[in-house]
Design an enzyme around this catalytic site. Sequence first.
Site, PDB file in Angstrom:
ATOM      1  N   VAL A 182       3.809   0.146  -1.583  1.00  0.00           N
ATOM      2  CA  VAL A 182       4.611   0.682  -2.691  1.00  0.00           C
ATOM      3  C   VAL A 182       3.806   0.662  -3.986  1.00  0.00           C
ATOM      4  O   VAL A 182       3.825   1.623  -4.772  1.00  0.00           O
ATOM      5  CB  VAL A 182       5.932  -0.099  -2.849  1.00  0.00           C
ATOM      6  CG1 VAL A 182       6.721   0.422  -4.059  1.00  0.00           C
ATOM      7  CG2 VAL A 182       6.780   0.015  -1.587  1.00  0.00           C
ATOM      8  N   CYS A 183       3.085  -0.425  -4.218  1.00  0.00           N
ATOM      9  CA  CYS A 183       2.272  -0.538  -5.433  1.00  0.00           C
ATOM     10  C   CYS A 183       1.219   0.566  -5.511  1.00  0.00           C
ATOM     11  O   CYS A 183       0.929   1.095  -6.589  1.00  0.00           O
ATOM     12  CB  CYS A 183       1.598  -1.904  -5.483  1.00  0.00           C
ATOM     13  SG  CYS A 183       2.748  -3.290  -5.488  1.00  0.00           S
ATOM     14  N   THR A 184       0.654   0.904  -4.375  1.00  0.00           N
ATOM     15  CA  THR A 184      -0.351   1.968  -4.340  1.00  0.00           C
ATOM     16  C   THR A 184       0.244   3.291  -4.801  1.00  0.00           C
ATOM     17  O   THR A 184      -0.373   4.028  -5.590  1.00  0.00           O
ATOM     18  CB  THR A 184      -0.939   2.098  -2.923  1.00  0.00           C
ATOM     19  OG1 THR A 184      -1.564   0.860  -2.568  1.00  0.00           O
ATOM     20  CG2 THR A 184      -1.955   3.219  -2.835  1.00  0.00           C
ATOM     21  N   THR A 186      -1.155  -3.069  -1.421  1.00  0.00           N
ATOM     22  CA  THR A 186       0.177  -3.030  -0.813  1.00  0.00           C
ATOM     23  C   THR A 186       0.727  -1.616  -0.975  1.00  0.00           C
ATOM     24  O   THR A 186       0.374  -0.914  -1.926  1.00  0.00           O
ATOM     25  CB  THR A 186       1.131  -4.061  -1.434  1.00  0.00           C
ATOM     26  OG1 THR A 186       1.197  -3.853  -2.852  1.00  0.00           O
ATOM     27  CG2 THR A 186       0.660  -5.485  -1.158  1.00  0.00           C
ATOM     28  N   MET A 201       0.896   3.068  -8.702  1.00  0.00           N
ATOM     29  CA  MET A 201      -0.326   3.219  -9.489  1.00  0.00           C
ATOM     30  C   MET A 201      -0.795   4.671  -9.462  1.00  0.00           C
ATOM     31  O   MET A 201      -1.215   5.219 -10.482  1.00  0.00           O
ATOM     32  CB  MET A 201      -1.415   2.296  -8.940  1.00  0.00           C
ATOM     33  CG  MET A 201      -1.232   0.853  -9.309  1.00  0.00           C
ATOM     34  SD  MET A 201      -1.448   0.599 -11.084  1.00  0.00           S
ATOM     35  CE  MET A 201      -0.926  -1.097 -11.231  1.00  0.00           C
TER      36      MET A 201
END
Length: 210
Positions: free
Chosen positions: A44-46, A42, A49
């Site tokens: 934003v998560c990328t 996804t 991280m």
Amino acid sequence: MGLRIGDTAPNFQIDTTQGKIDFHDWAKGSWVFFFSHPADYTPVCTTEMGRTSQLAPEFAQRNVKPLGLSTDTVEAHQGWISDVNDTQNTVLEFPIVADKEKKVAELYDMIHPGESTTATVRSVFIIDPNQKIRLIMTYPMTVGRNFNEILRVIDALQTTDAQEVACPADWQPGDDVIIRPTVSDEDAKKKFPQGWETLRPYLRVTKLNK
């Protein structure tokens, strides 16, 4: 009742991208930036991280271990890490918890049904070397974390642990600090020989000891 600041961070044993860990054993002697993300692959998560990975030297300098979590599998995490590395120009090396059964997410109250019944929100727990929870923050799924603030609050916590001071609003490393009201003027003379400015009897501002 949910977890609170000052509580001992609950222990758990679980699979991660770097093998099975016992959280307390893995964290022993370090601060921990423990954070959840809604889902692999996804957008934003990328970016989050990737940013955590890019900041690895900053975390290491502060004796902080990052630990990610979502309800995806180890296999999904491993595949996604390649995307993170490629799109965010980094090499992700910290472990990500695979909490498919949602056991840790429920233990740390990371699932908020108003957002999702299966995916975790963007929770942040800063945990000290004594395994005490020192900060809790929660971001919605659509808003990425402020990593400057995460580093700032770790710096502030480590500063206030080292000296009997408090950090004022918007404090940044190198700024003036406040002598705690519990420190008498007599004791303050010994602890802060550099002196201080008294704005009110309860508000004494000083430079940090070097």
